[in-house]
Design a protein around this motif. Structure first.
Motif, short mmCIF file in Angstrom:
data_model
loop_
_atom_site.label_atom_id
_atom_site.label_comp_id
_atom_site.label_asym_id
_atom_site.label_seq_id
_atom_site.Cartn_x
_atom_site.Cartn_y
_atom_site.Cartn_z
N GLY A 179 21.72 41.36 47.55
CA GLY A 179 21.29 42.55 46.83
C GLY A 179 22.48 43.32 46.28
N ARG A 180 23.43 43.58 47.15
CA ARG A 180 24.57 44.40 46.75
C ARG A 180 25.33 43.77 45.61
NH1 ARG A 180 28.87 44.43 51.15
NH2 ARG A 180 29.48 42.62 49.92
N ASP A 181 25.49 42.44 45.66
CA ASP A 181 26.26 41.75 44.63
C ASP A 181 25.40 41.35 43.44
OD1 ASP A 181 28.31 42.12 46.30
OD2 ASP A 181 28.41 40.02 47.01
N GLY A 182 24.13 41.74 43.45
CA GLY A 182 23.26 41.53 42.29
C GLY A 182 22.83 40.10 42.07
N ILE A 183 22.85 39.27 43.12
CA ILE A 183 22.40 37.89 42.97
C ILE A 183 20.88 37.83 42.84
CG2 ILE A 183 22.44 35.58 43.97
CD1 ILE A 183 24.97 36.58 45.54
N LEU A 184 20.22 38.66 43.65
CA LEU A 184 18.76 38.73 43.59
C LEU A 184 18.38 40.18 43.35
CD1 LEU A 184 17.89 36.60 46.76
CD2 LEU A 184 17.85 35.81 44.39
N ASP A 185 17.24 40.37 42.68
CA ASP A 185 16.79 41.76 42.52
C ASP A 185 15.86 42.12 43.68
OD1 ASP A 185 14.21 40.86 41.99
OD2 ASP A 185 14.61 40.75 39.81
N ALA A 186 15.44 43.35 43.72
CA ALA A 186 14.68 43.87 44.87
C ALA A 186 13.38 43.11 45.07
CB ALA A 186 14.42 45.36 44.67
N THR A 187 12.66 42.78 44.00
CA THR A 187 11.41 42.05 44.13
C THR A 187 11.66 40.67 44.72
OG1 THR A 187 10.91 43.10 42.01
CG2 THR A 187 9.31 41.50 42.87
N GLN A 188 12.70 40.01 44.23
CA GLN A 188 13.00 38.67 44.72
C GLN A 188 13.32 38.72 46.23
OE1 GLN A 188 16.06 37.99 41.76
NE2 GLN A 188 14.97 36.13 41.07
N ILE A 189 14.06 39.73 46.58
CA ILE A 189 14.42 39.85 48.00
C ILE A 189 13.17 40.06 48.84
CG2 ILE A 189 15.60 41.35 49.67
CD1 ILE A 189 17.80 41.71 47.58
N LYS A 190 12.23 40.89 48.36
CA LYS A 190 11.00 41.14 49.09
C LYS A 190 10.19 39.84 49.20
CE LYS A 190 7.79 44.72 49.97
NZ LYS A 190 7.36 46.08 49.67
N GLU A 191 10.18 39.06 48.12
CA GLU A 191 9.43 37.80 48.13
C GLU A 191 10.02 36.82 49.15
OE1 GLU A 191 8.06 38.00 43.46
OE2 GLU A 191 9.84 36.87 44.03
N VAL A 192 11.35 36.70 49.14
CA VAL A 192 11.97 35.73 50.04
C VAL A 192 11.85 36.19 51.49
CG1 VAL A 192 14.40 36.47 50.13
CG2 VAL A 192 13.85 34.04 50.07
N ALA A 193 11.88 37.50 51.69
CA ALA A 193 11.72 38.02 53.06
C ALA A 193 10.34 37.65 53.60
CB ALA A 193 11.92 39.54 53.06
N ASN A 194 9.31 37.78 52.75
CA ASN A 194 7.97 37.39 53.19
C ASN A 194 7.91 35.90 53.47
OD1 ASN A 194 5.57 39.44 53.14
ND2 ASN A 194 7.05 40.14 51.63
N TYR A 195 8.61 35.12 52.66
CA TYR A 195 8.63 33.68 52.89
C TYR A 195 9.31 33.35 54.22
CZ TYR A 195 9.48 28.71 52.13
OH TYR A 195 9.51 27.36 52.27
N VAL A 196 10.41 34.05 54.52
CA VAL A 196 11.13 33.82 55.78
C VAL A 196 10.23 34.11 56.98
CG1 VAL A 196 12.98 34.77 57.22
CG2 VAL A 196 13.47 34.10 54.87
N ARG A 197 9.44 35.19 56.86
CA ARG A 197 8.54 35.52 57.97
C ARG A 197 7.49 34.45 58.20
NH1 ARG A 197 7.93 40.62 60.30
NH2 ARG A 197 5.67 40.42 60.32
N SER A 198 7.16 33.72 57.16
CA SER A 198 6.11 32.71 57.31
C SER A 198 6.54 31.55 58.21
CB SER A 198 5.70 32.17 55.94
OG SER A 198 6.73 31.35 55.41
N PHE A 199 7.85 31.30 58.31
CA PHE A 199 8.33 30.17 59.13
C PHE A 199 7.93 30.30 60.60
CE2 PHE A 199 11.50 29.69 55.65
CZ PHE A 199 11.24 28.37 55.34
N SER A 200 8.00 31.53 61.08
CA SER A 200 7.72 31.72 62.51
C SER A 200 6.33 32.31 62.72
CB SER A 200 8.79 32.61 63.13
OG SER A 200 9.02 33.73 62.31
#
Lengths: 291, 530
Positions: A179-200
């Motif tokens: 986020g800080r370095d601008g690789i992903l925007d806020a929506t993308q980060i929220k999407e990937v975070a939800n995906y990460v939670r799905s693993f467990s």
């Protein structure tokens, strides 16, 4: 003696002290002999004891006439005796490969006891006195290991530390600040975070997670792996288990993707030496999660 | 006050001969001549007594000294893993061995039970036969008796000893004194020496002790006990009983009017007369007591039993022996001094001294033919059978039986469990909750045992042992060395969905694989608040 001044009690015929209270007088009987001799004996003992033992305080210590007893010297001697008594085991520890220590029950017991005591002094500040860890500080009792839970891997982590700049062989890895370095925007980060939670199997927004899958594949699998099992060579945590170093809520995961925190652990080899590090490795390995 | 020694024969005159030789002796505690506490002790020279009670005391002395000196040397085979000394207080390893019984520190309540029994036994013995402990079995009494044997053998009996005390120092007096004190010290050393053998293997310790290799505490103990034995037995003697010992005060409170005590039977002894013929000629009443003082001469406490019951009297009954011998000689019935209860004594006194009279009338207790009247109450051994003593005995026996039962059926396998407190529980990678425990298995038998460890009451749970790479088991086996405690860390893990409550109680079970013994421990499983 001044016999004329003696007050004699008429009834008992015994001398009185001459004191009178409301007409009651105090008889001045001599002390019983056994009492008197015990008293003299105590005085004689006290004099002898005072000469024998340190008794009169001086500026630097106390009088040393006969016994020369010193509690401080006693403690020093006891400590030295304890060190001497263990010198064999210490030598054995130095000569034994850390993975082989558990083959010798006596050596293992000694290492665990010594490791437990060193842990309280050097490790408990971050990992807690029961090695239970806390947010940002790994719990050493569980079976989730960032850098590996075999005795050799624990030994290496202890010896060289994690992200410890002063040690050339330190364990080093850094997650990009997406986020800080601008690789992903806020929506993308929220999407990937939800995906990460799905693993467990944690609650997550399926729609967001679906979007996150491709972002994960593009940005995260290099270190965390396609199945999110992590990579111990890189210190990349397993994202599919129940253990979360920085927390498992969506917000905590988002924060860690946007601007990750990185823990630092000092290298202990230089400070404690090989034997003490071996003891600590055996102790940490014995806490229940060792591989 | 000082009385010059006068020989027995000096009292005898041809015209007015006493019936029995008279001993010149004065009790040390006579009321009217009571000496202040700060004056020096008046030395007592007990004369040797002969008779039933003296023989009984020799017997008791042999038994008690025999037990004391021989016990540590008795062997008892307990197999390869335990000492073979029959009675051993092993402080280093915290075990007490008594023949077939072995006690661990946590079983100390057996010792407490023994002390309770000793306490009630004291009530029982004292209320029935009085101060029998003081008179026969107290170590002070036994050792003073032993020291007196030595004193008599070296310096002679009472009169010779008094004479020797007053003699100026001479070679023979010095030799006698040196010999006496040397033997006393030898007895004292062996008394102190025997004590330490109860605390270590006797033959080994004896060898170490004599070669100077024993621990310093052994030498210190022997030195202290040697000193106390020599001082208390040789020098202080009756003063220990009169001034130092709390026992006489406690025992005095337990006596009642039906307890046996050594009693001078005034009702047949008084009025006493040393010159009975003359008194008879003068028409005076004559009791049985010929006032020969034999009872005072033999008394190790230096008192006169004819003054009545006294604190100083340890009821050793030697005065009974002395008096019976005199009664035999003068042709009267034995038992002028006898074991009697206060109740019987009072009955007989009322007979001899009717209401309103101040003098004893000895003729009232005798029939016309001179034998003792039928209304005299003679104390018999049956006096010890009465509700109070029977109640004491029942309580005493009940405690003994309860302890024996407990001892016979006690478990020799024990389990204690310590639950990890820091952390209370650990969440594992797969979500399982894990708790850690330290099992402490006590094998209190003298043989190695294998126990099976399992848990019950925690469905779906599994155990794992440290150092086994997380392999889970439902049962495992541990070997416990003989007579040892084995400590074993165990992890118990359970699936979160099976954990219904934050805290679940469950049970650890250990079972002897080759025997029937099992032990359980109720433990807690902390599931956390999730």
């Amino acid at each position: 003696m001044g016999d004329s001044k003696k007050n004699i009690d008429e009834i008992s015929g015994v001398e009185t002290t001459g004191h009178s209270w409301d007409g009651i007088q105090e008889l001045n009987n001599p002390l019983p002999r056994w009492w008197l001799w015990t008293f003299y004996g105590c005085i004689a003992f006290a004099i002898g004891y005072a000469i024998y033992s340190p008794s009169i305080p001086l500026i630097n210590g106390a009088t040393q006439v006969i016994s020369g007893y010193s509690r401080r010297a006693d403690v020093a001697a006891e400590l030295q005796a304890a060190i001497d008594a263990n010198s064999d085991l210490v030598a054995q520890l130095a000569a034994t490969d850390v993975a082989d220590i558990s083959k010798n029950a006596d050596l293992e017991r000694f290492a665990i006891a010594g490791g437990a005591s060193s842990f309280k002094v050097y490790c408990s500040q971050c990992h807690g006195s029961g090695a239970q860890g806390g947010p940002g500080y790994p719990n050493l009792n569980d079976d989730a290991w960032l850098w590996g839970g075999s005795i050799d891997q624990i030994y290496t982590t202890l010896a060289h530390g994690v992200r410890y700049q002063q040690d050339e062989d330190t364990r080093l890895s850094e997650m990009p600040a997406f986020g800080r370095d601008g690789i992903l925007d806020a929506t993308q980060i929220k999407e990937v975070a939800n995906y990460v939670r799905s693993f467990s199997g944690l609650d997550h927004d399926a729609a967001l997670a679906k979007e996150g899958a491709s972002i994960f594949a593009d940005n995260c699998v290099a270190c965390h792996g396609e199945d999110a099992k992590g990579n111990k060579d890189l210190g990349a945590p397993n994202l599919s288990d129940a253990v979360w170093l920085y927390g498992s809520t969506t917000d905590e995961i988002v924060s860690q993707i946007r601007n990750p925190k990185h823990g630092v652990m000092p290298a202990w080899m230089g400070r404690l030496g090989d034997v003490e590090v071996k003891k600590l490795a055996v102790y940490v390995h014995s806490l229940g999660g060792g591989e | 006050m000082f009385i010059p020694w006068v020989g027995v024969n000096d009292f005898m005159s041809i015209s007015d001969e006493p019936l029995a030789p008279v001993h010149d002796v004065e009790p040390v505690n006579r009321r009217d001549k009571q000496r202040p506490l700060y004056t020096a002790r008046k030395k007592i020279h007990p004369k040797r007594a002969e008779g039933t009670f003296r023989r009984f005391k020799w017997f008791v002395m042999a038994i008690t000294l025999g037990i004391y000196y021989i016990t540590p040397w008795l062997r008892w085979d307990r197999g390869d893993y335990a000492p073979d000394q029959a009675v051993l207080i092993d402080l280093v390893h915290r075990r007490f061995y008594f023949f077939f019984i072995e006690i661990w520190p946590q079983e100390f309540y057996y010792v407490a039970g023994m002390l309770v029994m000793a306490g009630i036994g004291l009530f029982l013995i004292t209320s029935s036969v009085g101060r029998a402990w003081c008179g026969y079995t107290c170590p002070q009494t036994v050792w003073v008796d032993l020291f007196l044997v030595v004193e008599r053998a070296v310096e002679g009996d009472r009169n010779k000893r008094i004479k020797l005390d007053q003699e100026p120092w001479s070679v023979s007096k010095v030799l006698k004194r040196v010999l006496k004190h040397s033997i006393w010290l030898l007895i004292a050393i062996s008394t102190g020496g025997a004590w330490i053998f109860y605390f270590a293997d006797a033959p080994t310790l004896a060898h170490e002790f004599l070669t100077g290799e024993a621990a310093s505490v052994a030498y210190t103990t022997v030195a202290i006990l040697t000193f106390t034995t020599y001082t208390l037995g040789g020098w202080m003697r009756e003063q220990v009983c009169t001034y130092m010992c709390p026992w006489p005060r406690i025992q005095g409170a337990m006596l009642d009017e039906h307890s046996l005590t050594v009693t001078y039977n005034n009702w047949r002894g008084e009025p006493r007369s040393r010159h009975q013929k003359r008194s008879a000629e003068e028409g005076k009443a004559i009791g049985d007591c010929v006032d020969c003082n034999a009872c005072v001469a033999v008394c190790p406490m230096g008192i006169d039993i004819r003054d009545g019951q006294q604190l100083e009297c340890i009821t050793c009954a030697l005065c009974i022996d002395a008096c019976d011998a005199v009664m035999d000689k003068v042709g009267r019935e034995r038992g002028l001094i006898s074991y009697a209860t206060l109740a019987d004594y009072n009955h007989n006194m009322r007979l001899a001294m009717p209401e309103g009279n101040t003098a004893i009338q000895p003729e009232r207790v005798r029939k016309s033919d001179g034998t003792l009247s039928d209304s005299i109450k003679h104390t018999t051994i049956r006096s010890i059978l009465r509700p109070r003593t029977i109640a004491y005995f029942l309580v005493w026996a009940l405690i003994g039986l309860a302890m024996s039962y407990q001892l016979a059926t006690r478990e020799r396998l024990e389990l204690n469990v310590l639950h990890d407190r820091n952390p209370l529980f650990v969440t594992l990678a797969n979500g399982d909750i894990r708790n850690g425990y330290t099992l402490k298995v006590l094998n209190m038998m003298q043989e190695p045992r294998t126990v099976r460890v399992s848990i019950s009451g925690l469905p779906g749970s599994e155990m794992s042992l440290p150092g086994t790479s997380g392999d889970t088991v439902t049962v495992f086996y541990i070997d416990v060395e003989p007579d040892k405690l084995k400590s074993q860390r165990v992890y118990v893990r359970a699936k979160p969905e099976t954990l219904t409550d934050p805290v679940i109680n469950f049970t650890f079970v250990v079972q002897d694989v080759f025997g029937s013994e099992r032990a359980t421990y109720e433990a807690r499983f902390e599931a956390g608040d999730e």
